[in-house]
Design an enzyme around this catalytic site. Structure first.
Site, PDB file in Angstrom:
ATOM      1  N   GLY B  46     -37.024  -6.656  16.680  1.00 56.76           N
ATOM      2  CA  GLY B  46     -37.153  -6.058  15.351  1.00 56.76           C
ATOM      3  C   GLY B  46     -38.486  -5.353  15.167  1.00 56.76           C
ATOM      4  N   ARG B 338     -31.644 -21.077  36.145  1.00 48.43           N
ATOM      5  CA  ARG B 338     -31.808 -22.172  35.194  1.00 48.43           C
ATOM      6  C   ARG B 338     -30.593 -23.075  35.070  1.00 48.43           C
ATOM      7  NH1 ARG B 338     -34.956 -18.719  30.553  1.00 48.43           N
ATOM      8  NH2 ARG B 338     -36.867 -18.581  31.765  1.00 48.43           N
TER       9      ARG B 338
HETATM   10  C1  LIG Z   1     -40.461 -21.365  24.069  1.00 49.24           C
HETATM   11  C2  LIG Z   1     -39.813 -20.117  24.551  1.00 49.24           C
HETATM   12  C3  LIG Z   1     -40.285 -19.468  25.690  1.00 49.24           C
HETATM   13  C4  LIG Z   1     -39.688 -18.304  26.142  1.00 49.24           C
HETATM   14  N1  LIG Z   1     -40.184 -17.686  27.253  1.00 49.24           N
HETATM   15  C5  LIG Z   1     -39.648 -16.518  27.664  1.00 49.24           C
HETATM   16  C6  LIG Z   1     -40.208 -15.793  28.763  1.00 49.24           C
HETATM   17  O1  LIG Z   1     -41.179 -16.213  29.375  1.00 49.24           O
HETATM   18  N2  LIG Z   1     -39.625 -14.631  29.122  1.00 49.24           N
HETATM   19  C7  LIG Z   1     -38.553 -14.123  28.467  1.00 49.24           C
HETATM   20  O2  LIG Z   1     -38.087 -13.058  28.823  1.00 49.24           O
HETATM   21  N3  LIG Z   1     -38.016 -14.778  27.419  1.00 49.24           N
HETATM   22  C8  LIG Z   1     -38.530 -15.954  26.987  1.00 49.24           C
HETATM   23  N4  LIG Z   1     -37.977 -16.610  25.917  1.00 49.24           N
HETATM   24  C9  LIG Z   1     -36.893 -15.992  25.173  1.00 49.24           C
HETATM   25  C10 LIG Z   1     -37.432 -14.913  24.246  1.00 49.24           C
HETATM   26  O3  LIG Z   1     -38.708 -15.284  23.792  1.00 49.24           O
HETATM   27  C11 LIG Z   1     -36.570 -14.682  23.030  1.00 49.24           C
HETATM   28  O4  LIG Z   1     -35.251 -14.552  23.395  1.00 49.24           O
HETATM   29  C12 LIG Z   1     -36.976 -13.397  22.332  1.00 49.24           C
HETATM   30  O5  LIG Z   1     -38.357 -13.384  22.086  1.00 49.24           O
HETATM   31  C13 LIG Z   1     -36.224 -13.214  21.045  1.00 49.24           C
HETATM   32  O6  LIG Z   1     -36.754 -12.097  20.367  1.00 49.24           O
HETATM   33  P1  LIG Z   1     -36.040 -11.525  19.094  1.00 49.24           P
HETATM   34  O7  LIG Z   1     -36.862 -10.377  18.662  1.00 49.24           O
HETATM   35  O8  LIG Z   1     -34.626 -11.280  19.378  1.00 49.24           O
HETATM   36  O9  LIG Z   1     -36.082 -12.699  18.015  1.00 49.24           O
HETATM   37  P2  LIG Z   1     -37.284 -13.573  17.394  1.00 49.24           P
HETATM   38  O10 LIG Z   1     -38.577 -13.323  18.041  1.00 49.24           O
HETATM   39  O11 LIG Z   1     -36.786 -14.964  17.314  1.00 49.24           O
HETATM   40  O12 LIG Z   1     -37.437 -13.002  15.938  1.00 49.24           O
HETATM   41  C14 LIG Z   1     -36.539 -13.269  14.914  1.00 49.24           C
HETATM   42  C15 LIG Z   1     -37.035 -12.588  13.675  1.00 49.24           C
HETATM   43  O13 LIG Z   1     -36.012 -12.619  12.705  1.00 49.24           O
HETATM   44  C16 LIG Z   1     -36.502 -13.097  11.491  1.00 49.24           C
HETATM   45  N5  LIG Z   1     -35.381 -13.752  10.823  1.00 49.24           N
HETATM   46  C17 LIG Z   1     -34.497 -14.627  11.350  1.00 49.24           C
HETATM   47  N6  LIG Z   1     -33.572 -14.961  10.443  1.00 49.24           N
HETATM   48  C18 LIG Z   1     -33.873 -14.277   9.325  1.00 49.24           C
HETATM   49  C19 LIG Z   1     -33.279 -14.185   8.048  1.00 49.24           C
HETATM   50  N7  LIG Z   1     -32.170 -14.852   7.744  1.00 49.24           N
HETATM   51  N8  LIG Z   1     -33.880 -13.391   7.126  1.00 49.24           N
HETATM   52  C20 LIG Z   1     -35.004 -12.682   7.427  1.00 49.24           C
HETATM   53  N9  LIG Z   1     -35.579 -12.712   8.632  1.00 49.24           N
HETATM   54  C21 LIG Z   1     -35.015 -13.502   9.561  1.00 49.24           C
HETATM   55  C22 LIG Z   1     -37.653 -13.981  11.826  1.00 49.24           C
HETATM   56  O14 LIG Z   1     -38.530 -14.045  10.734  1.00 49.24           O
HETATM   57  C23 LIG Z   1     -38.237 -13.243  13.017  1.00 49.24           C
HETATM   58  O15 LIG Z   1     -39.111 -12.232  12.548  1.00 49.24           O
HETATM   59  C24 LIG Z   1     -38.573 -17.786  25.464  1.00 49.24           C
HETATM   60  C25 LIG Z   1     -38.088 -18.422  24.332  1.00 49.24           C
HETATM   61  C26 LIG Z   1     -38.694 -19.587  23.869  1.00 49.24           C
HETATM   62  C27 LIG Z   1     -38.118 -20.268  22.677  1.00 49.24           C
END
Ligand SMILES: Cc1cc2nc3c(=O)[nH]c(=O)nc-3n(C[C@H](O)[C@H](O)[C@H](O)COP(=O)(O)OP(=O)(O)OC[C@H]3O[C@@H](n4cnc5c(N)ncnc54)[C@H](O)[C@@H]3O)c2cc1C
Ligand code: SF4
Ligand code: FES
Lengths: 252, 671
Positions: B46, B338
């Protein structure tokens, strides 16, 4: 692993909203395992309050592993509590003793008004970043190859160390002047140490410092309290570096 | 014909994206200023999308439930991000990254999307470096790489154990630049609770201001959901406490199909749970498997002695240890993917060899690595005949620079020093490959509603390889969505501003207010968390690492029961017009209680083992692969996309058949 449990008395700041006056309230909790994190201990209290039909204590948290910077709390007078190099969510109950009274308050600073109970508003930090916490490059992907400019490892490592700041605000909360210098200098340093950020270094430091002052943060008098309480070990060297940058920029 | 049209462009796989981009409708800059886009979520997906869209000239409103965009859960990613740069000259290429990702996903991902992902991966690294992301470097000043599970090349870029933090701060800085210019309006502490559809198109959202409790309407010409994964349906996971499915689930109930909900990744290396009070699980990055060796004792008496505290792991000699991954998978050893590593740990623990009190832990041991690095360092420094202590000192120093923050994190939680004694680890819920179904343009089945990052059903098939989620999030947000969305928005230039004063917005807002009032008025006797924990137990025990039909059928019934009880007996103190975390949690758990059932239903229907979805009824019975997961390509080579039909149990199944033209379908072998 042994599993000692303890009974504690909690003195917690309760405040309905930004406008209301707050006060300390007393809550006993029992059977707290030494392996619990501090926030899990508060979960236990809140579960108890909910079942009793009372309003639970509001506090900020999200990742619970010391990286998002959302948790805060002044615990027994220290930002993030008695342990070093940890955030409140990483603080464990083994740091406390059975029978102890623990004082829990929000971060206190003019720049961080209380929202409710232990929750404070740290949006001033965001606004400082809006003022200049970036490199002006478009997200087209059509930049130069990532390896086109080698960066000495020491510079890269130091930039990284500065960049590990989580924006929690403990530095401000620990400072008697409520100064945000450690936070701001960490960002300024990260960029000024890298060739990509150097180009705008002067402009950046002027803008960020200006916004910092506008937000009502105090002056730095080099007490060093921020570095002690910073959960990420952000170094005072960054403040010195920012002062140099600022001086250079103002003399131009 | 399926109702699903993935809109995969024609032509050879390596030209699809370029050809598609060349044909996409463009919106001219003057018109972009007339177009509003809502981006929900400010994680890697996002945040990068919001910044890019604003930079292109669209008017962007972005939303997050945390108090700052920088706190999205992407911040917690540790290990690294993949890119086909081939800086190490070890034979990497776009094709190889594509191939590894499709194979790693157990042939349940969409080829064309994965190829595009591999294709843009190199740009991500260029982009991030230009933004000032401080990746790890070698002494020569060039970027360093490490390897991750499931592959044989070194293509992972990293910033110590804080790669996600650094990448997210990069995207956040790009957002800040646009916020400063007034091109992004940022709404922190706002939670999306409903999607608004007007004339069949996504036109806005209903949000709750988490500080005041006010319900607000926001309209736009398109809505992007980048709201992350739903691993918290298990209660305990490596996700942040607030991670939720609500935004995606609301879209699902308004017509967006939900794809492969049962594809969950259970990550092999997390810190084991310590008690009932546990609120979340902490990941120890997979990168540790580069240097750590996984083992349990060979003899049951040693297991018992360790549990009773009579022996320490360091007391056991090499031949008393069972390095079971190296034994079972000699080719990949500790670096198997994994899903394979997690199941192998469960297999040993189920057989009674778990090394802690709960019987759910195995060792991750750095001793060999410390000695190896120590000797290397001594040689490099020209120290002749170094003592054992000196070697260990030098070796620990190397390990500290590589993984220092992870070791510190472990020590703070477990109170043991992992330099001196092996870490204890156990699998935990980590990532959800399932999510909103999207076509090649990342549009859901609702016109104008897009999904990016972990929230979509993504490119990872049934199992995600390490370091590929960060890559996907940034690819979606920086390089894919900002272009593909133009194709849709080109038809919107004459639409004009979308009014929020319409029956559709009235209706959507009313439904949110009613849901809140219903919850507040239940005034029952049990906390939101108590329901969430019960749901989590059912999910973990019956819908977790291995599943069978009987357990899944029971799970569906049990989840229904918990859901009914929730709506009768949950207790939410306080009022709706204030900061009320219990209410916010209740809204999320209500949706998890529906998703959980669909999740189990999806797992039940997929009577094959693939990737993270392991069906006990579907294993190889003999041969070299005996006991390994058995995929069924004849019957299940499709994406399962579920359409809401009034109740999670009544969802309709739609299938998108997966075609593999560029990669031959094979049994995955890591032996
Ligand atoms: C501990 C951990 C380690 C990881 N390590 C790795 C790694 O080394 N390499 C790798 O490739 N991947 C890794 N991953 C996976 C990866 O980090 C995530 O899949 C990825 O960052 C998700 O990004 P995203 O932008 O989709 O969502 P997120 O970063 O989860 O962002 C979600 C966003 O949505 C917002 N949001 C959610 N619901 C609502 C709502 N109802 N209303 C308003 N806002 C909302 C939140 O506020 C947030 O801003 C890891 C994951 C974890 C948990
Ligand atoms: S400098 Fe340290 S204390 Fe201050 S915001 Fe950053 S991490 Fe927190
Ligand atoms: S909750 Fe994220 S740092 Fe403490």
């Amino acid at each position: 692993m042994s599993d000692k449990t303890m009974n504690l008395t909690l003195k917690i700041w309760r405040q309905k909203d930004a406008k209301s006056k707050g006060k300390m309230e007393t809550y006993p909790v029992t059977g707290i395992s030494e392996h619990m994190s501090f926030l899990e201990m508060l979960d236990v209290l809140n579960e108890q309050l909910v079942v009793e039909g009372k309003e639970p204590v509001e506090f900020d948290h999200d990742c619970r592993e010391g990286i998002c910077g959302m948790c805060s709390l002044h615990i027994n007078g220290e930002a993030h509590g008695p342990d070093r190099r940890v955030t409140t969510c990483q603080l464990h109950m083994r740091m406390f003793k059975d029978g102890e009274t623990i004082y829990i308050e929000p971060f206190r600073a003019k720049g961080f008004p209380v929202v409710k109970d232990l929750v404070v508003d740290r949006s001033a930090f965001d606004r400082i970043q809006h003022a200049g916490g970036f490199v002006s490059v478009n997200t087209s992907g059509n930049t130069i190859d990532a390896n086109a400019i080698p960066v000495p490892k020491d510079d890269a490592d130091e930039a990284f160390n500065a960049a590990t700041c989580i924006g929690c605000g403990a530095c401000v909360a620990s400072c008697k002047n409520a100064s945000a210098m450690l936070f701001v200098s960490a960002k300024v340093s990260q960029f000024s140490l890298l060739p990509q950020g150097k180009v705008e270094a002067k402009d950046r430091v002027m803008k960020m410092v200006k916004q910092m002052d506008l937000e009502g943060f105090g002056n730095c008098t080099n007490t060093g309290a921020c570095e002690v309480e910073c959960p990420k070990g952000i170094s005072l060297d960054n403040i010195a570096r920012m002062n140099r940058e600022y001086l250079k920029a103002s003399l131009k | 014909m399926s109702v699903l049209n993935a809109k995969i462009p024609e032509g050879p796989i390596k030209d699809k994206w370029t050809n598609h981009k060349n044909k996409i409708n463009l919106v001219n800059p003057a018109n972009k200023r007339l177009i509003d886009v809502i981006v929900v979520g400010t994680g890697l997906a996002g945040g990068s999308a919001a910044a890019s869209l604003a930079e292109m000239g669209y008017k962007v409103k972005a939303f997050a439930f945390q108090d700052s965009p920088r706190r999205a859960h992407s911040i917690a990613a540790q290990g690294g991000i993949n890119a086909a740069k081939n800086y190490q000259n070890d034979g990497d290429s776009v094709y190889r990254l594509f191939y590894d990702t499709v194979k790693g996903g157990d042939y349940r991902g969409r080829e064309a999307n994965v190829y595009r992902l591999a294709e843009v991966s190199a740009n991500i690294i260029d982009q991030c470096v230009a933004q000032g992301v401080p990746f790890a470097r070698e002494y020569g000043g060039l970027l360093d790489n490490r390897s991750f599970g499931g592959v044989l090349v070194s293509r992972t870029f990293y910033a110590k154990g804080q790669t996600g933090q650094q990448l997210l701060l990069g995207a956040y800085s790009a957002m800040n630049r646009q916020i400063g210019k007034g091109k992004i309006q940022m709404y922190n502490r706002h939670e999306m609770l409903e999607l608004v559809i007007v004339d069949g198109k996504a036109r806005g959202i209903i949000v709750r201001n988490l500080v005041t409790g006010a319900i607000e309407r926001h309209s736009a010409h398109a809505v992007v959901l980048a709201t992350g994964g739903y691993g918290n349906v298990f209660f305990l996971s490596t996700n942040a406490m607030g991670s939720n499915v609500t935004a995606a689930w609301r879209a699902h109930k308004k017509g967006a199909f939900f794809a492969n909900p049962c594809y969950t990744q259970i990550h092999p290396t997390c810190i084991p749970r310590s008690g009932d009070y546990q609120s979340k699980l902490t990941l120890m990055s997979e990168s540790l498997r580069n240097d750590g060796r996984i083992w349990v004792p060979k003899k049951m008496e040693d297991v018992e002695a360790i549990r009773a505290g009579r022996k320490k792991p360091t007391d056991l000699s090499e031949d008393e240890r069972d390095y079971y991954l190296e034994r079972r998978y000699p080719a990949f050893g500790n670096l198997v993917p994994r899903d394979v590593a997690s199941r192998a740990a469960k297999e040993r623990c189920d057989a009674g060899f778990g090394v802690n009190q709960t019987g759910e832990a195995v060792y991750l041991d750095f001793k060999s690595a410390i000695e190896r690095y120590g000797k290397e360092q001594a040689t490099v420094r020209g120290e002749k005949n170094p003592s054992k202590e000196r070697i260990i000192e030098l070796g620990e120093e190397v390990v500290r620079t590589k993984y220092g923050n992870l070791f510190q994190m472990y020590e703070k939680i477990v109170d043991e020093n992992p330099y001196k004694t092996p870490m204890m680890i156990y699998p935990a819920v980590h990532y959800t490959m399932g999510g909103l179904w999207v076509d090649y343009n990342l549009m859901t089945t609702i016109p104008g509603c897009y999904a990016a990052g972990e929230a979509n059903f993504s490119d990872h098939g049934a199992n995600r390889l390490g370091a590929s989620a960060l890559m996907q999030g940034l690819a979606d947000g920086y390089f894919v969505l900002p272009y593909t969305i133009g194709d849709y928005l080109a038809d919107e230039i004459r639409t004009g501003p979308i009014s929020t004063d319409t029956p559709e917005f009235d209706e959507a807002e009313k439904s949110v207010v009613e849901r809140i009032d219903t919850l507040m008025n239940i005034n029952g006797s049990q906390s939101v968390d108590s329901f969430h924990k019960r749901l989590g137990m059912v999910m973990w025990n019956k819908v977790g690492m291995s599943r069978n039909a009987k357990g899944l059928e029971e799970a569906i019934q049990e989840i229904r029961t918990i859901r009914e009880e929730f709506w009768k007996d949950v207790r939410i103190p306080g009022s709706k017009n204030e900061f009320n975390t219990e209410l916010a949690k209740a809204m999320r758990v209500a949706d998890f209680l529906e998703l959980g059932e669909l999740f189990a239903k999806d797992a039940l229907h997929r009577n094959e083992s693939c990737g993270g979805h392991f069906r006990e009824e579907s294993v190889e019975l003999d041969g070299e692969q005996k006991g390994e997961a058995k995929r069924d390509d004849v019957n299940f080579k499709y994406v399962a996309a579920w359409e809401w039909n009034g109740d999670p149990g009544a969802a309709n199944l739609h299938k998108e058949d997966l075609e593999f033209k560029d990669i031959e379908l094979k049994q995955r072998s890591y032996k």
